[in-house]
Design a protein around this motif. Structure first.
Motif, PDB file in Angstrom:
ATOM      1  N   GLY A 293       0.833  -1.202   0.000  1.00 46.73           N
ATOM      2  CA  GLY A 293       0.000   0.000   0.000  1.00 46.73           C
ATOM      3  C   GLY A 293       0.866   1.249   0.000  1.00 46.73           C
ATOM      4  O   GLY A 293       0.662   2.176  -0.792  1.00 46.73           O
ATOM      5  N   ILE A 294       1.846   1.266   0.883  1.00 44.79           N
ATOM      6  CA  ILE A 294       2.781   2.392   0.929  1.00 44.79           C
ATOM      7  C   ILE A 294       3.532   2.487  -0.403  1.00 44.79           C
ATOM      8  O   ILE A 294       3.747   3.570  -0.945  1.00 44.79           O
ATOM      9  N   HIS A 295       3.901   1.326  -0.927  1.00 47.39           N
ATOM     10  CA  HIS A 295       4.609   1.324  -2.209  1.00 47.39           C
ATOM     11  C   HIS A 295       3.754   2.006  -3.279  1.00 47.39           C
ATOM     12  O   HIS A 295       4.213   2.863  -4.030  1.00 47.39           O
ATOM     13  N   GLU A 296       2.482   1.603  -3.316  1.00 53.01           N
ATOM     14  CA  GLU A 296       1.578   2.158  -4.319  1.00 53.01           C
ATOM     15  C   GLU A 296       1.324   3.650  -4.062  1.00 53.01           C
ATOM     16  O   GLU A 296       1.072   4.410  -4.997  1.00 53.01           O
ATOM     17  N   SER A 297       1.397   4.070  -2.817  1.00 54.11           N
ATOM     18  CA  SER A 297       1.212   5.504  -2.547  1.00 54.11           C
ATOM     19  C   SER A 297       2.303   6.313  -3.256  1.00 54.11           C
ATOM     20  O   SER A 297       2.059   7.427  -3.721  1.00 54.11           O
ATOM     21  N   GLN A 298       3.493   5.737  -3.358  1.00 50.61           N
ATOM     22  CA  GLN A 298       4.584   6.450  -4.005  1.00 50.61           C
ATOM     23  C   GLN A 298       4.393   6.499  -5.518  1.00 50.61           C
ATOM     24  O   GLN A 298       4.626   7.529  -6.159  1.00 50.61           O
ATOM     25  N   SER A 299       3.944   5.402  -6.106  1.00 50.02           N
ATOM     26  CA  SER A 299       3.744   5.406  -7.559  1.00 50.02           C
ATOM     27  C   SER A 299       2.589   6.327  -7.943  1.00 50.02           C
ATOM     28  O   SER A 299       2.669   7.069  -8.916  1.00 50.02           O
ATOM     29  N   LEU A 426      -5.242   6.387  -1.328  1.00 51.03           N
ATOM     30  CA  LEU A 426      -5.621   7.184  -0.155  1.00 51.03           C
ATOM     31  C   LEU A 426      -4.390   7.779   0.518  1.00 51.03           C
ATOM     32  O   LEU A 426      -4.344   8.970   0.843  1.00 51.03           O
ATOM     33  N   MET A 427      -3.382   6.942   0.709  1.00 53.03           N
ATOM     34  CA  MET A 427      -2.183   7.417   1.412  1.00 53.03           C
ATOM     35  C   MET A 427      -1.391   8.416   0.576  1.00 53.03           C
ATOM     36  O   MET A 427      -0.720   9.283   1.115  1.00 53.03           O
ATOM     37  N   SER A 428      -1.488   8.296  -0.758  1.00 53.41           N
ATOM     38  CA  SER A 428      -0.721   9.228  -1.599  1.00 53.41           C
ATOM     39  C   SER A 428      -1.148  10.664  -1.314  1.00 53.41           C
ATOM     40  O   SER A 428      -0.302  11.556  -1.212  1.00 53.41           O
ATOM     41  N   VAL A 429      -2.449  10.880  -1.160  1.00 55.78           N
ATOM     42  CA  VAL A 429      -2.918  12.242  -0.895  1.00 55.78           C
ATOM     43  C   VAL A 429      -2.554  12.660   0.535  1.00 55.78           C
ATOM     44  O   VAL A 429      -2.107  13.788   0.767  1.00 55.78           O
ATOM     45  N   GLN A 430      -2.705  11.743   1.491  1.00 58.43           N
ATOM     46  CA  GLN A 430      -2.323  12.092   2.861  1.00 58.43           C
ATOM     47  C   GLN A 430      -0.848  12.523   2.933  1.00 58.43           C
ATOM     48  O   GLN A 430      -0.501  13.511   3.576  1.00 58.43           O
ATOM     49  N   PRO A 487      -9.105  12.953   2.984  1.00 58.71           N
ATOM     50  CA  PRO A 487      -8.271  13.807   2.125  1.00 58.71           C
ATOM     51  C   PRO A 487      -8.348  13.417   0.648  1.00 58.71           C
ATOM     52  O   PRO A 487      -8.345  14.296  -0.225  1.00 58.71           O
ATOM     53  N   TYR A 488      -8.442  12.118   0.355  1.00 57.94           N
ATOM     54  CA  TYR A 488      -8.515  11.697  -1.039  1.00 57.94           C
ATOM     55  C   TYR A 488      -9.815  12.190  -1.677  1.00 57.94           C
ATOM     56  O   TYR A 488      -9.814  12.730  -2.785  1.00 57.94           O
TER      57      TYR A 488
END
Ligand code: ZN
Length: 503
Positions: A293-299, A426-430, A487-488
Motif C-alpha cells: 500500500g505504501i509502495h503504491e502511494s509512491q507510484s 488514499l495514502m498518496s494524498v495524505q 483527504p482523497y
C-alpha cells in the motif's frame, strides 16, 4: 552466555545471505519478464524453484528460529532498528514454517498452469474454461489462510502478506463510505453535461520520442539511472535487486504517448522508494518496503498528484509541445489537462481514471472475500461481477475478457493484493498534503520542474525507513494521521469539481 550484540551480528549474517538469494530470485524474474527466450521458460522455472528451496531451508533452520527467539527475549529497546529487524525476521520465518512445503509447491505448480489457462480463456472470452482452475486456486488459498492463521477473517491472513497489519475489518470501515461518496461524485460528473474531448491523446506518436520523453521525465523526478534502467515489458513493473539496482519497465503505444509516459511515472514512483531506502539497511531484514500500500502511494503520488496536476503541466506542456509540435502544437493547456484527467466509467481497471479507479478495486475486494469465505461460488462470479459493475458504475461488460477475466492476479494466486491499490491512492494524498504543509513552495517548484524538495521530504519521511515501521506507524509518523479516505475524497472533489464545473 553469548551477548546480545554477538547474537544480533549472527542474525544479520544470516539475513545477508537470505537477501542475496532473494535478490538472485528477483533477477531471474526480471529477466524472465523482459529478455528470456520462450524456449527457456521451463529451465527458468527450475532455477527459481531451486533458489526458493534454499531460501526455505535457511528460513526454517532451527538455529535461526532459536536465534530469533533469544533476541526477542533479550529486551531490545522498543522502536529500535534492532527490534524491527528481529520483528521482520520473525514474520519471514513464521510464514516459511507455517506453510507446508507440499502446499507451496502445489500452489506454484497450479498457478503456473492456471495462468496459462487464464491467458487462453481471456483471449477466447470464455470464463467457463478458466473456472475449474480458479476453483482449485480458491481452495488452495483457503488452505493457505488456515495454515498462516488469522483472528477474524481468513482474508486477513492473505491480505497481511501484502500489507502487514492491515485487516479486512479496517478495510471495510474505510472502503464503505469511500464507495458511497465516490459513486456520488461519478454521478455528479455524469450529470454535469460537460464532455471532455481527449482526441489529442489518440494520434500517432513516434516511439523513439516517447522513450526519450519517459526517460527524461523519470530522470527529472530523481530516478537514478546509475542504479536503474528503463526497459519494455508487456505489463509494466518495478523490481529491485537491491536499492543499488532498481529497474523499471514501460510499454509503448504508437497511437498515444499517455500509456508509456504515465506508466513510466508510476513505476518511477515505485523505484524512487526502493532507491531511497537507508544504505545501512542493505542486506538486512529492513531493506524492503513497509508494505505494498505504501509502495503504491509512491507510484500514485508521482503519476497522479504530480504527473496529472495542472501545476506540473504548466511547466511541462510547452516542452511536450516542442517534442510533438504537429500533434500538440496548437492544443491549449486546458484542453490537454482535461484530456489526461477525463472521467468515464469503464470496464478495465488499469485504464480507469482517478475517480472511478477505487470502485474497480472495491469490486475485487468484495468478491475475493466472498470467494475465500465460501459465500460466493466460482460459478456465480461473472454474474456477481457484472451486478457490482452495474450498481457502482452503471455499465456491465459485454464479455468476460472485459470483465471477470481481465486481471492476472487471481490466475497467479494473488488474493488480498487488490486493496493495496486503493490504500495507495488514499495514502498518496495524505502524504502529499503533509509534504505541501511542510513546504508551502512545493506547487511552485513543481511548476518549474524542480522535484528535489518533494523527493527529499519523501526520502526523509517514507523511503529511508524501509521496513523499519509497519505501514500504519509509518503513515502516522509521516502525516500525524491514521489511514483516512477524507483527504482523497476532498482532493477528487476539488480537482474534478473544477474540471467538470460542479457546484
Ligand atoms: Zn504500482
Amino acid at each position: 552466555m553469548t551477548d546480545t550484540a554477538t547474537l544480533y551480528r549472527d542474525l544479520l549474517q544470516r539475513a545477508a545471505v537470505l537477501s542475496d538469494l532473494q535478490q538472485v530470485s528477483t533477477l531471474l524474474f526480471w529477466d524472465q519478464e523482459t529478455h528470456l527466450p520462450r524456449g527457456a521458460a521451463e529451465a527458468r522455472g527450475q532455477q527459481k524453484a531451486t533458489v526458493g528451496t534454499i531460501v526455505h531451508e535457511r528460513l526454517t533452520d532451527p538455529a535461526l528460529g532459536e536465534l530469533v527467539e533469544v533476541l526477542e527475549a533479550a529486551d531490545l529497546p522498543g522502536g529500535s532498528v534492532e527490534a524491527a529487524a528481529v520483528r521482520q525476521m520473525r514474520r519471514s520465518i513464521d510464514r516459511a514454517a507455517r506453510l507446508p512445503v507440499a502446499l507451496v509447491e502445489e500452489l506454484e505448480k497450479h498457478t503456473a498452469r492456471s495462468r496459462a489457462v487464464w491467458e487462453r480463456a481471456r483471449e477466447e472470452r470464455d470464463f467457463r474454461a478458466f473456472a475449474p482452475e480458479l476453483e482449485r486456486t480458491v481452495e488452495l488459498k483457503r488452505q493457505e489462510a488456515e495454515a498462516l492463521g488469522y483472528d477474524d477473517h481468513p482474508y486477513d491472513a492473505l491480505h497481511d502478506l501484502f500489507e502487514p497489519g492491515s485487516t479486512t475489518a479496517r478495510l471495510r470501515e474505510v472502503f464503505t463510505p469511500l464507495r458511497r461518496e465516490t459513486a456520488e461524485l461519478v454521478r455528479a460528473i455524469g450529470a454535469s453535461g460537460r464532455m471532455v474531448d481527449d482526441r489529442v491523446l489518440h494520434q500517432p506518436f513516434d516511439e523513439g520520442a516517447q522513450h526519450r520523453l519517459a526517460l527524461d521525465t523519470v530522470r527529472a523526478f530523481g530516478y537514478d539511472l546509475e542504479h536503474g534502467r528503463l526497459d519494455v515489458s508487456v505489463h509494466p513493473f518495478t523490481e529491485a535487486m537491491s536499492k543499488y539496482d532498481v529497474r523499471i519497465t514501460t510499454r509503448y503505444d504508437a497511437q498515444g504517448f499517455a500509456m508509456a509516459l504515465f506508466g513510466a511515472m508510476h513505476e518511477a514512483g515505485h523505484a524512487l522508494y526502493e532507491q531511497g531506502i537507508e544504505d545501512g539497511y542493505y542486506r538486512t531484514p529492513l531493506e524492503d518496503a513497509a508494505g505494498l500500500g505504501i509502495h503504491e502511494s509512491q507510484s500514485r503520488l508521482w503519476e497522479n498528484l504530480v504527473g496529472r496536476s495542472r501545476d506540473y503541466w504548466e511547466g511541462a506542456f510547452p516542452k511536450l509541445q516542442r517534442i510533438f509540435p504537429q500533434q500538440l502544437g496548437g492544443v491549449p493547456l486546458e484542453t490537454f489537462y482535461a484530456a489526461i484527467n477525463k472521467v468515464e466509467p469503464s470496464f478495465v481497471r488499469v485504464d480507469a481514471d482517478e475517480v472511478t479507479y477505487n470502485l474497480h478495486v472495491m469490486l475485487r475486494f468484495e468478491l475475493e472475500q466472498a470467494l475465500i469465505s465460501g459465500d460466493l461460488s466460482v460459478a456465480d462470479l461473472p454474474t456477481a461481477w457484472n451486478d457490482f459493475m452495474r450498481d457502482a458504475l452503471g455499465i456491465a461488460p459485454p464479455n468476460d475478457a472485459l470483465g471477470v477475466l481481465q486481471d492476472v492476479h487471481w490466475s497467479a494466486g494473488h488474493f488480498g493484493y487488490f486493496p493495496t491499490y486503493t490504500l495507495g491512492n488514499l495514502m498518496s494524498v495524505q502524504l502529499f498534503e503533509a509534504a505541501k504543509a511542510a513546504h508551502p513552495a512545493l506547487a511552485q517548484e513543481i511548476r518549474e520542474g524542480r522535484f528535489a524538495t518533494l523527493l527529499g521530504w519523501l526520502r526523509e519521511n517514507v523511503h529511508r525507513h524501509g521496513a523499519r515501521y509497519l505501514p500504519d506507524e509509518l503513515l502516522k509518523r509521516a502525516t500525524g494521521s491514521e489511514l483516512d479516505a477524507g483527504p482523497y475524497l476532498a482532493y477528487l472533489r476539488r480537482k474534478y469539481g473544477e474540471i467538470y464545473a460542479l457546484t
